[in-house]
Design an enzyme around this catalytic site. Structure first.
Site, PDB file in Angstrom:
ATOM      1  N   HIS A 131      12.078   4.273 -37.678  1.00 43.52           N
ATOM      2  CA  HIS A 131      12.587   5.163 -36.579  1.00 43.52           C
ATOM      3  C   HIS A 131      11.635   6.526 -36.531  1.00 43.52           C
ATOM      4  O   HIS A 131      11.986   7.697 -36.035  1.00 43.52           O
ATOM      5  CB  HIS A 131      14.176   5.767 -36.839  1.00 43.52           C
ATOM      6  CG  HIS A 131      15.081   4.753 -36.864  1.00 43.52           C
ATOM      7  ND1 HIS A 131      16.173   4.852 -37.405  1.00 43.52           N
ATOM      8  CD2 HIS A 131      15.109   3.590 -35.885  1.00 43.52           C
ATOM      9  CE1 HIS A 131      16.941   3.598 -36.750  1.00 43.52           C
ATOM     10  NE2 HIS A 131      16.181   3.021 -36.006  1.00 43.52           N
ATOM     11  N   CYS A 139       2.065  16.008 -28.857  1.00 40.05           N
ATOM     12  CA  CYS A 139       1.963  16.700 -27.281  1.00 40.05           C
ATOM     13  C   CYS A 139       2.134  15.434 -26.430  1.00 40.05           C
ATOM     14  O   CYS A 139       1.383  14.652 -26.430  1.00 40.05           O
ATOM     15  CB  CYS A 139       0.807  17.564 -26.991  1.00 40.05           C
ATOM     16  SG  CYS A 139       0.677  17.913 -25.167  1.00 40.05           S
ATOM     17  N   CYS A 142      -0.938  15.606 -23.645  1.00 42.52           N
ATOM     18  CA  CYS A 142      -2.605  15.288 -24.432  1.00 42.52           C
ATOM     19  C   CYS A 142      -2.426  14.114 -25.321  1.00 42.52           C
ATOM     20  O   CYS A 142      -3.739  13.591 -25.706  1.00 42.52           O
ATOM     21  CB  CYS A 142      -3.540  16.276 -24.327  1.00 42.52           C
ATOM     22  SG  CYS A 142      -2.779  17.236 -26.128  1.00 42.52           S
TER      23      CYS A 142
END
Ligand code: ZN
Length: 255
Positions: A131, A139, A142
């Protein structure tokens, strides 16, 4: 049909059941472990689903989904902030026992549903975090990865330096699929497994809950270690009790 055996620790403890479990571990060619919240409760991490756990304080559908994160990441970070507080937990003797089994060549690897990194901290090397992990952040714009150390220095919620977008922890939210690479590693680990050590999991969350059935259907054996066993119908041996206590007893006979 072979008789299924079961013990209850601290009541009538048939020592030989541990001997049988130890013998099974020695005989098996490839033992894999499947672990869950119960292995970390003795490290002070409340079961997310249990009393006092994260999901008793935050509605998982309101705070634990990718949909929720995308629509209001700041709100989801209020829940994540409480997760950051528990990462200082230390591995218990059960985690260390698992590492000792791996060291001795008695355990190939661990598939854990936990995101706390305590197996690795306890010395285990081959761990699939089914998990995800709360130790890294990404991010979504990007793809840049950030460490927990970076996030700890930030004013929450943390942002990507380049994009100024709010970071997402690398944990699998409820409405997300298990990443392809993780599933591939899991299946690779299970492919030749002939013994599964199920510990500290009530086997309720799909698709991890299917793993014991996969092993069973492939002719593999199962040892269950749980305070409240759930796999009596599948397990060859059930060791009922606390994870660390049971592991200590077991490791004593093997290492
Ligand atoms: Zn970015």
């Amino acid at each position: 049909m072979q008789k299924k055996e079961k013990i209850k620790l601290n009541t009538h403890m048939p020592e030989d059941l541990f001997d049988k479990a130890a013998a099974l571990l020695k005989q098996s060619h490839n033992t894999v472990a499947l672990t869950g919240a119960g292995v970390s409760t003795e490290s002070g991490i409340a079961d997310f689903r249990g009393k006092g756990g994260l999901w008793s304080r935050y509605d998982p559908y309101e705070y634990g989904t990718m949909g929720a994160f995308l629509s209001d990441p700041e709100k989801v970070w209020r829940m994540l902030a409480s997760l950051l507080k528990i990462v200082k937990a230390e591995p218990n003797t059960g985690h260390k026992g698992m590492a000792a089994l791996e060291e001795k060549g008695l355990l190939t690897g661990i598939i854990t549903q936990n995101i706390d990194g305590l197996h690795q901290k306890g010395g285990s090397r081959n761990v699939v975090e089914f998990h995800g992990s709360q130790d890294t952040f990404s991010c979504l714009s990007c793809g840049e990865s950030y460490s927990l150390a970076y996030v700890r220095e930030c004013l929450l919620p943390p942002h990507c330096i380049a994009c100024n977008v709010i970071l997402k922890p690398d944990i699998v939210f409820f409405d997300e699929r298990i990443p392809h690479m993780v599933l591939a590693r899991t299946q690779h680990m299970l492919a030749s497994a002939d013994l599964l050590l199920v510990a500290g999991t009530s086997c309720q969350v799909e698709p991890a809950s299917r793993i014991p059935y996969q092993i069973h259907n492939n002719g593999g054996k199962i040892i269950e270690i749980n305070k409240e066993p759930v796999l009596n119908h599948l397990a060859e041996i059930t060791l009922e009790g606390n994870f660390s206590t049971v592991l200590e007893e077991l490791v004593e006979r093997l290492v």
